[in-house]
Design a protein around this motif. Sequence first.
Motif, PDB file in Angstrom:
ATOM      1  N   LYS A 217       0.855  -1.189   0.000  1.00  0.00           N
ATOM      2  CA  LYS A 217       0.000   0.000   0.000  1.00  0.00           C
ATOM      3  C   LYS A 217       0.886   1.232   0.000  1.00  0.00           C
ATOM      4  CE  LYS A 217      -4.276   1.728   2.038  1.00  0.00           C
ATOM      5  NZ  LYS A 217      -5.295   1.517   3.100  1.00  0.00           N
ATOM      6  N   SER A 218       0.779   2.025  -1.062  1.00  0.00           N
ATOM      7  CA  SER A 218       1.631   3.203  -1.233  1.00  0.00           C
ATOM      8  C   SER A 218       0.797   4.472  -1.263  1.00  0.00           C
ATOM      9  CB  SER A 218       2.423   3.110  -2.553  1.00  0.00           C
ATOM     10  OG  SER A 218       3.310   2.029  -2.552  1.00  0.00           O
ATOM     11  N   HIS A 219       1.460   5.584  -0.943  1.00  0.00           N
ATOM     12  CA  HIS A 219       0.868   6.898  -1.195  1.00  0.00           C
ATOM     13  C   HIS A 219       0.822   7.117  -2.707  1.00  0.00           C
ATOM     14  CE1 HIS A 219       1.234   8.228   3.017  1.00  0.00           C
ATOM     15  NE2 HIS A 219       2.363   7.535   3.018  1.00  0.00           N
ATOM     16  N   THR A 220      -0.167   7.814  -3.148  1.00  0.00           N
ATOM     17  CA  THR A 220      -0.220   8.205  -4.552  1.00  0.00           C
ATOM     18  C   THR A 220      -0.586   9.683  -4.605  1.00  0.00           C
ATOM     19  OG1 THR A 220      -1.274   7.785  -6.692  1.00  0.00           O
ATOM     20  CG2 THR A 220      -2.610   7.382  -4.740  1.00  0.00           C
ATOM     21  N   ILE A 221       0.169  10.450  -5.390  1.00  0.00           N
ATOM     22  CA  ILE A 221      -0.032  11.900  -5.427  1.00  0.00           C
ATOM     23  C   ILE A 221      -0.027  12.402  -6.864  1.00  0.00           C
ATOM     24  CG2 ILE A 221       0.870  12.363  -3.116  1.00  0.00           C
ATOM     25  CD1 ILE A 221       3.535  13.137  -4.416  1.00  0.00           C
ATOM     26  N   TRP A 222      -0.808  13.441  -7.107  1.00  0.00           N
ATOM     27  CA  TRP A 222      -0.828  14.165  -8.373  1.00  0.00           C
ATOM     28  C   TRP A 222      -0.190  15.529  -8.107  1.00  0.00           C
ATOM     29  CZ3 TRP A 222      -4.199  10.593  -6.769  1.00  0.00           C
ATOM     30  CH2 TRP A 222      -4.637   9.633  -7.689  1.00  0.00           C
ATOM     31  N   VAL A 223       0.953  15.779  -8.728  1.00  0.00           N
ATOM     32  CA  VAL A 223       1.768  16.953  -8.426  1.00  0.00           C
ATOM     33  C   VAL A 223       1.779  17.899  -9.627  1.00  0.00           C
ATOM     34  CG1 VAL A 223       4.052  17.754  -7.698  1.00  0.00           C
ATOM     35  CG2 VAL A 223       3.205  15.517  -6.940  1.00  0.00           C
ATOM     36  N   MET A 224       1.712  19.197  -9.338  1.00  0.00           N
ATOM     37  CA  MET A 224       1.693  20.212 -10.394  1.00  0.00           C
ATOM     38  C   MET A 224       3.057  20.877 -10.533  1.00  0.00           C
ATOM     39  SD  MET A 224      -1.986  21.983  -9.448  1.00  0.00           S
ATOM     40  CE  MET A 224      -1.531  22.251  -7.743  1.00  0.00           C
ATOM     41  N   PHE A 225       3.558  20.904 -11.768  1.00  0.00           N
ATOM     42  CA  PHE A 225       4.783  21.630 -12.104  1.00  0.00           C
ATOM     43  C   PHE A 225       4.389  22.883 -12.893  1.00  0.00           C
ATOM     44  CE2 PHE A 225       6.382  17.560 -11.051  1.00  0.00           C
ATOM     45  CZ  PHE A 225       7.757  17.621 -10.885  1.00  0.00           C
ATOM     46  N   SER A 246       0.931  30.036 -18.327  1.00  0.00           N
ATOM     47  CA  SER A 246       0.224  30.008 -17.036  1.00  0.00           C
ATOM     48  C   SER A 246      -0.306  28.620 -16.694  1.00  0.00           C
ATOM     49  CB  SER A 246      -0.952  30.991 -17.067  1.00  0.00           C
ATOM     50  OG  SER A 246      -1.844  30.636 -18.117  1.00  0.00           O
ATOM     51  N   ALA A 247       0.135  27.617 -17.464  1.00  0.00           N
ATOM     52  CA  ALA A 247      -0.364  26.252 -17.258  1.00  0.00           C
ATOM     53  C   ALA A 247       0.504  25.494 -16.254  1.00  0.00           C
ATOM     54  CB  ALA A 247      -0.408  25.508 -18.587  1.00  0.00           C
ATOM     55  N   LYS A 248      -0.037  24.369 -15.824  1.00  0.00           N
ATOM     56  CA  LYS A 248       0.670  23.468 -14.919  1.00  0.00           C
ATOM     57  C   LYS A 248       0.680  22.071 -15.539  1.00  0.00           C
ATOM     58  CE  LYS A 248      -1.499  25.976 -11.067  1.00  0.00           C
ATOM     59  NZ  LYS A 248      -0.375  26.712 -10.469  1.00  0.00           N
ATOM     60  N   VAL A 249       1.853  21.459 -15.568  1.00  0.00           N
ATOM     61  CA  VAL A 249       1.966  20.066 -16.008  1.00  0.00           C
ATOM     62  C   VAL A 249       1.738  19.179 -14.789  1.00  0.00           C
ATOM     63  CG1 VAL A 249       3.516  18.305 -16.915  1.00  0.00           C
ATOM     64  CG2 VAL A 249       3.531  20.603 -17.892  1.00  0.00           C
ATOM     65  N   VAL A 250       0.833  18.223 -14.905  1.00  0.00           N
ATOM     66  CA  VAL A 250       0.482  17.365 -13.770  1.00  0.00           C
ATOM     67  C   VAL A 250       1.131  15.991 -13.950  1.00  0.00           C
ATOM     68  CG1 VAL A 250      -1.396  16.359 -12.424  1.00  0.00           C
ATOM     69  CG2 VAL A 250      -1.705  18.591 -13.542  1.00  0.00           C
ATOM     70  N   ILE A 251       1.823  15.551 -12.900  1.00  0.00           N
ATOM     71  CA  ILE A 251       2.384  14.191 -12.912  1.00  0.00           C
ATOM     72  C   ILE A 251       1.719  13.390 -11.797  1.00  0.00           C
ATOM     73  CG2 ILE A 251       4.574  15.002 -13.834  1.00  0.00           C
ATOM     74  CD1 ILE A 251       4.488  13.689 -10.265  1.00  0.00           C
ATOM     75  N   TRP A 252       1.880  12.071 -11.890  1.00  0.00           N
ATOM     76  CA  TRP A 252       1.333  11.163 -10.865  1.00  0.00           C
ATOM     77  C   TRP A 252       2.437  10.215 -10.448  1.00  0.00           C
ATOM     78  CZ3 TRP A 252       0.649   5.716 -11.636  1.00  0.00           C
ATOM     79  CH2 TRP A 252      -0.073   5.043 -10.640  1.00  0.00           C
ATOM     80  N   THR A 253       2.573   9.957  -9.144  1.00  0.00           N
ATOM     81  CA  THR A 253       3.602   9.024  -8.682  1.00  0.00           C
ATOM     82  C   THR A 253       3.138   8.294  -7.430  1.00  0.00           C
ATOM     83  OG1 THR A 253       5.924   8.793  -8.025  1.00  0.00           O
ATOM     84  CG2 THR A 253       4.791  10.795  -7.303  1.00  0.00           C
ATOM     85  N   THR A 254       3.672   7.109  -7.237  1.00  0.00           N
ATOM     86  CA  THR A 254       3.429   6.341  -6.008  1.00  0.00           C
ATOM     87  C   THR A 254       4.639   6.389  -5.085  1.00  0.00           C
ATOM     88  OG1 THR A 254       4.185   4.322  -7.081  1.00  0.00           O
ATOM     89  CG2 THR A 254       1.816   4.777  -7.150  1.00  0.00           C
ATOM     90  N   THR A 255       5.632   7.202  -5.436  1.00  0.00           N
ATOM     91  CA  THR A 255       6.841   7.354  -4.604  1.00  0.00           C
ATOM     92  C   THR A 255       7.085   8.828  -4.322  1.00  0.00           C
ATOM     93  OG1 THR A 255       8.199   7.323  -6.608  1.00  0.00           O
ATOM     94  CG2 THR A 255       7.929   5.226  -5.436  1.00  0.00           C
ATOM     95  N   PRO A 256       6.276   9.423  -3.462  1.00  0.00           N
ATOM     96  CA  PRO A 256       6.455  10.863  -3.173  1.00  0.00           C
ATOM     97  C   PRO A 256       7.869  11.215  -2.742  1.00  0.00           C
ATOM     98  CG  PRO A 256       4.385  10.053  -2.233  1.00  0.00           C
ATOM     99  CD  PRO A 256       5.120   8.853  -2.724  1.00  0.00           C
TER     100      PRO A 256
END
Length: 982
Positions: A217-225, A246-256
Amino acid sequence: MCADTPDTTLPDYKQTLALPKTDFPMRAGLPKREPGWLDRWAKLEVYDRLREKEGRTPFILHDGPPYANGNLHIGHALNKVLKDFIVRSQQMMGRDARYVPGWDCHGLPIEWKIEQQYREKGKNKDDIDVVDFRQECRKFAEGWIDIQRGEFQRLGVTGNWADPYLTMNFHAERVIAEEFQKFLMNGTLYQGSKPVMWSPVEKTALAEAEVEYHDHKSHTIWVMFNVASAADFPNTGACMNTDLLSAKVVIWTTTPWTIPSNKAVAFNPAISYGLYEVTGTPDECWATVGDKYLLADNLAAEVLTKARLEDGQWTRLRDVSADELASLTLAHPLRGINGADGFWDYDVPMIDGDHVTDDAGTGFVHTAPSHGQDDYECFVARNWIDRMTHNVGEESEFLPHVPLFAGLQVFDRKGKEGKANTAVIDKLVEAGGLLARGRVTHSYPHSWRSKAPVIYRNTPQWFAAIDREVGDGQDTYGKTIRERALTSIDQLVKWTPQTGRNRLYSMIEARPDWVLSRQRAWGVPLTCFVKKGLLPTDPEFLLRDEAVNARINEAFETEGADAWYKPGAKARFLGNEYDPEEWEQVFDILDVWFDSGSTHAFVLRDRPDGAEDGIADLYLEGTDQHRGWFHSSMLQACGTKGRAPYRGVLTHGFTLDAKGNKMSKSLGNTVSPDDVTKQYGADILRLWVAQADYTADLRIGPEILKGTADGYRRMRNTLRYMLGAVAHFTEDQRVDAAEMPELERYILHRLAELDHVVREGYAAYDFQGVYQQLFNFCTLELSAFYFDIRKDALYCDGDTARRRAARTVMDLLFHRLTTWLAPILVFTMEEVWLERFPGDDSSIHLQDIPDTPKEWLDEPLSAKWQMVRRARRAVTAALEVQRTDKVIGASLEAAPVVHVREADLLTALKSVAFEDVCITSDIVLSGDPAPSEAFRLPEVDGVTVVFEKADGEKCQRCWKILPDVGTHSHPATCKRCNDALG
């Protein structure tokens, strides 16, 4: 007087019958008796005596070494019994089948156990002299080797147990070092800094083969660059639309925890991307109205829903091209955060990568080249190795130079989650960089040994380059290790089953360079020196000197690898030619898979009972060894020999409980080989292996073993009857096959057929097929057919040609069945053999499978007797109805009329004394149409039976009911019995 009532005034004719005589017990008593046979074989030195047989072609099954650190489990038993089947069957088919058992003795599990013992005594491993520590490890392994050796021998496994191979023997350690030095000298060894699987619990790098996957069971996060800037399009020079600034690129990871080491964001030009704007938000949402996000179109709705937006609260503004994405430069999501002193105030480029998909996530991949293989490869391709980070230490802790997170661990020493992930997530929230968060259960890499989660971590390690040309001149099968391995897989190795080829091929085709180094103490060190002050890329970085290598190897031969750690070792090995102050001695140890992968050199090549060309005929292990021993042996040998060290590879499945569940001590569903041998005997365990399809997973449990034991008893009864039938058989009673009755010649035909089946089956390692054929032959063709028919002649005939022929066939059956079954039922066949051929020097395991004359094959005769047996089934089924209805008590009370539609079959039945075949006193064969009331067996078309009772009196000796009984000199006998009585 009724014919069925014996006349007490008559002689006791039972005493005149030649009944079977044997002391062979019905009850096997295997648990108590098997150890005695083991002692007997040791006294006879059976294995050594077999080696004395001259003129034989060697067959070498090279033993994959089990690990010397615990009692055997049922998987060990499966593996060793399969090996024993092969070694024994190959020997009995005329080969010189040598088997040298071995043990893997180095490595982390043993070292970990000794560390635990120190901890329990309040000691620290680091305070112990390394040579003393290694001696503790050696002593621990020696103890378990002795225990496991006894457990393997108890299973009846033959081999050179007196002189096994051990990876910790001094000569073995010397050869392992020599094999490593070949990589050093041929140019494939290098030191690199790249992400490797790292165990925080064991504090060492792991190879692919040492990693297994479990749910985690891992954390999962959507992060904005945030987009920081944009350049002109690389290809056209056109300006990008300013709305992306003015945009943000969104990534997703299970390893914060890897976000602080981010250095790029990857996209795939083949994916469709769009610019999305938030038009409304619910309460408690990190998105705000007017935010613009760059997302893959296939994943946008899923991502925005995870951000708690509802349908209608976002809109897609437009397409975004790959050129536009490539022109963007992003800001790290922790840029400018308080307390970081600008640590993350660097630009984050957008890079293209084929590994990016739109199956899950956002269509963009956060790239931390120090913590992922794909990430690393992207940076290698761009020559950005200088951008690698070194932020995480050996205990998965952030190093002191990392602001905000220094000292926080991803996993603690027990493999439990540390504080690193939650701390990073909290800081992302503080920095306004988080769009959504959650938890996910997914397949995650764990250490094969400690079962604890692992991480990818960038560390300096030693590698074998598998795509670099090997400078050894052995280019027949390729110039690189990978080329040689793939060519060997396709051209030099036979795979059983064939799926093994596909599995290993795909693994080697896609694998990275081999991580050779481990940061531990118990093993063979990387026997090399590096020049101080030089970079690993410098041609003079590694010391390549054959004289230095020779000194190291000579010391290892007499002192073992401990010589590397003794005071003065550096100066001793460098000699007078080099200044020790200029060189650094490497103290990492070799991956234990390199140890076991090198066994071909010190077992197959160096031992007198090895292989002349140093190549095994067969490696046999479980399917997990495609990533383990098969794999490492292939890579190691391709780097030093130029080809695979084996000609054949056989794989078996895993052992499961009776319900198909994986065995676990915590579940209480394990089956111990020791428990099975104590309850049933090792032969029952061996028979369980023989009856199963080992290419798939095998189930075992109490009911399965009970069924196996029941089948064993049926086979044992067949052998017991055969022993009784051949009692006191002598050569002067032997009858030539050409002079035998048809029934005997038919059995000889079946023996010739089975001889081919058995030899082909053993050659193909099809033990299930061999045993099924033999079991069916013994129970269906011998016990239920041939023995059933011929017991009358064996018991009641005098010294007739028919009885002599039957006894001759029994003798021929004995020699073939005992040798055919000896590789499987090693103890029982020894018992059967000694029952007939006792003697201090006698053993079934000194015999070969006898040659079977081709002249015994008679297809026309076999075809005829197949028809006879088919007709017999109809008759016996008809008589069974009468027996069930209590019309008769035994088949000899019957004299049925058998109507046969086909003329060829009728002729065949009239030529074979069909009444004896059906065990009736008489039988009438007719080609006339059958009456409507006749018995019919649906599966035997054209044969019908009308029941009739036999006419006459019952012979008090053979129990046949015949008209002539009572008309001969011996009272109440038929002519045959009267003549036998003389």
